[in-house]
Design a protein around this motif. Structure first.
Motif, mmCIF file in Angstrom:
data_model
loop_
_atom_site.group_PDB
_atom_site.id
_atom_site.type_symbol
_atom_site.label_atom_id
_atom_site.label_comp_id
_atom_site.label_asym_id
_atom_site.label_seq_id
_atom_site.Cartn_x
_atom_site.Cartn_y
_atom_site.Cartn_z
ATOM 1 N N VAL A 38 -13.822 45.320 -7.061
ATOM 2 C CA VAL A 38 -12.991 45.467 -5.966
ATOM 3 C C VAL A 38 -11.470 44.860 -6.006
ATOM 4 N N PRO A 39 -11.545 43.660 -6.767
ATOM 5 C CA PRO A 39 -10.133 43.404 -7.078
ATOM 6 C C PRO A 39 -9.208 44.329 -7.838
ATOM 7 N N VAL A 40 -9.699 45.187 -8.834
ATOM 8 C CA VAL A 40 -9.057 46.050 -9.286
ATOM 9 C C VAL A 40 -8.808 47.041 -8.402
ATOM 10 N N ALA A 41 -9.581 47.646 -7.593
ATOM 11 C CA ALA A 41 -9.427 48.628 -6.787
ATOM 12 C C ALA A 41 -8.237 48.423 -5.666
ATOM 13 N N TYR A 42 -8.434 46.903 -5.359
ATOM 14 C CA TYR A 42 -7.398 46.362 -4.365
ATOM 15 C C TYR A 42 -6.043 46.735 -4.394
ATOM 16 N N GLU A 43 -5.744 46.370 -5.909
ATOM 17 C CA GLU A 43 -4.440 46.318 -6.575
ATOM 18 C C GLU A 43 -3.823 47.849 -6.587
ATOM 19 N N ILE A 44 -4.993 48.859 -6.965
ATOM 20 C CA ILE A 44 -4.322 50.201 -7.163
ATOM 21 C C ILE A 44 -4.274 50.759 -5.488
ATOM 22 N N ALA A 45 -5.031 50.419 -4.547
ATOM 23 C CA ALA A 45 -4.759 50.737 -3.127
ATOM 24 C C ALA A 45 -3.410 50.277 -2.657
ATOM 25 N N HIS A 46 -3.226 49.082 -3.230
ATOM 26 C CA HIS A 46 -2.027 48.397 -2.506
ATOM 27 C C HIS A 46 -0.982 49.127 -3.157
ATOM 28 N N GLN A 47 -0.755 49.380 -4.601
ATOM 29 C CA GLN A 47 0.440 49.914 -5.245
ATOM 30 C C GLN A 47 0.499 51.408 -4.689
ATOM 31 N N LEU A 48 -0.550 52.180 -4.288
ATOM 32 C CA LEU A 48 -0.513 53.646 -4.135
ATOM 33 C C LEU A 48 -0.434 53.801 -2.793
ATOM 34 N N GLN A 49 -0.549 52.653 -1.942
ATOM 35 C CA GLN A 49 -0.695 52.758 -0.273
ATOM 36 C C GLN A 49 -1.827 53.981 0.246
ATOM 37 N N LEU A 50 -2.874 53.165 -0.334
ATOM 38 C CA LEU A 50 -4.317 54.119 0.046
ATOM 39 C C LEU A 50 -5.256 53.296 0.799
ATOM 40 N N PRO A 51 -6.177 53.922 1.478
ATOM 41 C CA PRO A 51 -7.129 53.034 1.843
ATOM 42 C C PRO A 51 -8.085 52.797 0.715
ATOM 43 N N LEU A 52 -9.163 51.545 1.179
ATOM 44 C CA LEU A 52 -9.818 51.060 0.212
ATOM 45 C C LEU A 52 -11.406 50.891 0.812
ATOM 46 N N ASP A 53 -12.222 51.126 0.021
ATOM 47 C CA ASP A 53 -13.740 50.816 0.729
ATOM 48 C C ASP A 53 -14.461 50.577 -0.637
ATOM 49 N N VAL A 54 -15.870 50.515 -0.220
ATOM 50 C CA VAL A 54 -16.689 50.037 -1.608
ATOM 51 C C VAL A 54 -17.970 50.880 -1.426
ATOM 52 N N PHE A 55 -18.596 51.060 -2.457
ATOM 53 C CA PHE A 55 -19.346 52.032 -2.662
ATOM 54 C C PHE A 55 -20.464 51.161 -3.594
ATOM 55 N N LEU A 56 -21.839 51.032 -2.936
ATOM 56 C CA LEU A 56 -22.907 50.269 -3.472
ATOM 57 C C LEU A 56 -23.830 50.723 -4.405
ATOM 58 N N VAL A 57 -23.723 49.916 -5.764
ATOM 59 C CA VAL A 57 -24.461 50.361 -6.693
ATOM 60 C C VAL A 57 -25.153 49.050 -7.163
ATOM 61 N N ARG A 58 -26.272 49.317 -7.815
ATOM 62 C CA ARG A 58 -26.989 47.921 -8.156
ATOM 63 C C ARG A 58 -27.574 48.221 -9.617
ATOM 64 N N LYS A 59 -27.098 47.601 -10.429
ATOM 65 C CA LYS A 59 -27.903 47.771 -11.743
ATOM 66 C C LYS A 59 -29.089 47.369 -11.962
#
Length: 221
Positions: A38-59
């Motif tokens: 999520v922190p990685v994706a937040y920075e990408i969404a912030h830089q590219l001005q895109l919406p962010l959501d999560v997709f749940l996966v469990r190892k």
């Protein structure tokens, strides 16, 4: 030793520079694998001005060696097994089923927590940019890829700051675009290449999702 990234936010900012082709595209969604992605994706969404959501996966961790993935489950009832690990360690089916039930309960808990009972986003006919903090075996990412494919995304790209080269090679044919920013050899593990690899909390996930929504509202006005 020489770190590649200071922390996940630094990794996200560097990774975003490789993804500028997706900037400001109205049908593009940045999708993070919680919690570390999520922190990685937040920075990408912030830089590219895109919406962010999560997709749940469990190892599905091997009993007694929880960091070693014998498989993974994802939203939508998808389960992917790491057949090499299962066969090599002679893991019984009952053990796999018990791990699946346990992780399914945690997946559902996090769905409720992160989204506050809001429905998940629609993926059909959209461009999905799927992000994690790194790839080791790739079991979690493979589960996410399969689940998203079932929902008929128009374009599916996977982007990670650091990954094992064999895993990148295996995933290459499963997505429309794969960006593995760094593939160091020997690999050692995802956390090895971060100076700060502290666990991301549930509260941090919720805060970053809320911050992204706020930024998009402000940008739209």
């Amino acid at each position: 030793m020489s770190y590649i990234y200071r922390d996940r936010n630094d990794a996200g900012r560097q990774l975003a520079t490789l993804l500028t082709a997706y900037a400001n595209q109205p049908q593009t969604l940045v999708l993070a694998l919680p919690r570390g992605g999520v922190p990685v994706a937040y920075e990408i969404a912030h830089q590219l001005q895109l919406p962010l959501d999560v997709f749940l996966v469990r190892k599905l961790g091997v009993p007694g060696q929880e960091e070693l993935a014998m498989g993974a489950i994802a939203s939508g009832g998808i389960r992917v097994l790491n057949e090499d690990v299962v066969e090599h360690l002679h893991i019984p089916g009952l053990v796999i089923e018990e791990a699946t039930r346990r992780e399914q309960r945690e997946l559902e808990r996090r769905e409720r927590l992160y989204r506050a009972n809001a429905p998940p986003p629609i993926f059909a006919d959209r461009t999905i940019l799927l992000v994690d903090d790194g790839l080791a075996t790739g079991a979690s990412m493979r589960a996410a890829i399969q689940a998203i494919k079932h929902q008929h995304a128009a374009h599916l790209a996977v982007a990670v700051p650091v990954a094992a080269m064999p895993t990148c090679f295996l995933l290459q044919s499963e997505v429309d675009r794969l960006v593995c920013a760094q593939t160091p050899e020997p690999f050692y593990g995802v956390g090895y290449w971060y100076q700060d690899f502290a666990q991301t909390s549930d509260e941090q996930v919720r805060e970053l999702l809320a911050l992204n929504r706020q930024e998009l509202r402000e940008h739209a006005t």
